[in-house]
Design a protein around this motif. Sequence first.
Motif: not given
Length: 470
Positions: A262, A284, A286
């Motif tokens: 990432i 993003v 996670c």
Amino acid sequence: MEHHPASSVSRRVFIGGLSASLIACAAPRRTWSSTTADVIIVGAGLAGLHAASLIEQAGYKVILLEGNDRIGGRLYTLDDLPGGQDAGGIQIGGSYRRFHAIADRLGVERYEPPASGRGSLYHVGGSSLTAAQWPASDINRLSAAEKDTPPDRLFFSYLRNLPKLEKVTDWMDPEMQVHDVSLQEYLTGQGASEEAMRLIEANLNGNSLQGQSALHMIRSLAAFRAGSGPTRYVRGGSQRMTDAMAGALKSDILLNSNVRVIQDEGDGVELGLADGRKFGARHVICTAPFSVMRDMRIEADLPPALRSVTGNLPYTMASFAYIAARDPFWKDDGLPATIWSDDPLLGRVFVLGEDPAMIKVWLNGAAAAAVDRMDDAEAGRAIIARIEKARPSAKGKLRFLRMFSWQKESFARGIYHHIGTGQGAALAAASQYQGERLHFAGEHLAQENPGMEGALETAERAAGRVLSLL
């Protein structure tokens, strides 16, 4: 192992590869702006699915990347077993208002289990006895002040002296960190005997008294007291909840998509998968457990507290044996249905049902690690022999079905987190972190709620942050 096929869950779930609409989203480095994804969510468990739903409803493009070959995360129904037994996400607490609201909207049926008999049959030091026999038994080596307390109640008899929180979230307050000591230190300070601590650790919902913080129990008890209403179960298994959540999404869910890198690029986030694919997005989220994130290379400016708990937060080891019974023998011998044992291959034995008649052996911590080192068939034979010794009415009536280990699940590596000794302040800070492009969610970052409700709580916080920035 049998699973409900992905195609029966949602037409937008893809097992490997890409859908036609996602070809443009497999992006080379620094080209997120040419993709069609506003948000990529890592993990298709409760937190990931809920966050996706919230962002999708706001009109943004979402993609979910799931490393496993199934959705659900730690809501896992073992559909290969008679009755479809749950390995994770088993009980819906009375305070789980988010869970119930989503289930109501999606038509996921819940039910209250029938009342079960109270108490346990104790199997300690190789001998079996009831609660009435325990105080005067020669097997009972507790101190004089402890002798009248059955083994499975010892822990909570000592936890009564922990401070009570006015609000569950008060565990995060700096002044509460004075209680961030090991359970072993706390119990020693309370006068617990060595035998009491041995018995408590035998079936601790954790890995060790030394490694688990007393602050974790302060938080857990506060959350329990805040709850109201009966405990319920999902009809057909807990994974039916995540099946329904996935089925309601328009967003694509890509299975077998193991994220290994990432990278915050400053104008977006790039994800690198184990198979070489790359994805880019503006944001993003996670939701992978920290125990899984340890295998990811995260190139981003993260605060030290978040880095610390990502690398070190403990997850409870839990391994189960599922065993079929020829008949519900526990109804005929006049003994409590549940077995509580200090035998490291017996732990706690629960009745799963009468039709079909099944039992489950639950092992935690060092006991779970020990059984994981054994061949499954060998472990099954050893466990059945111990059950037959502890409860002769079971002799000749048991058939081993399978083992299940949360440590062996590559995308879980433990059943749930707990606050490790000395980690309270770092976890509190991590749970309050707000990213600019990279965000985190999952039950390990819950501030107020335990378990499944905690996962949903964090999903709402992360989705709200993303929506405020889009």
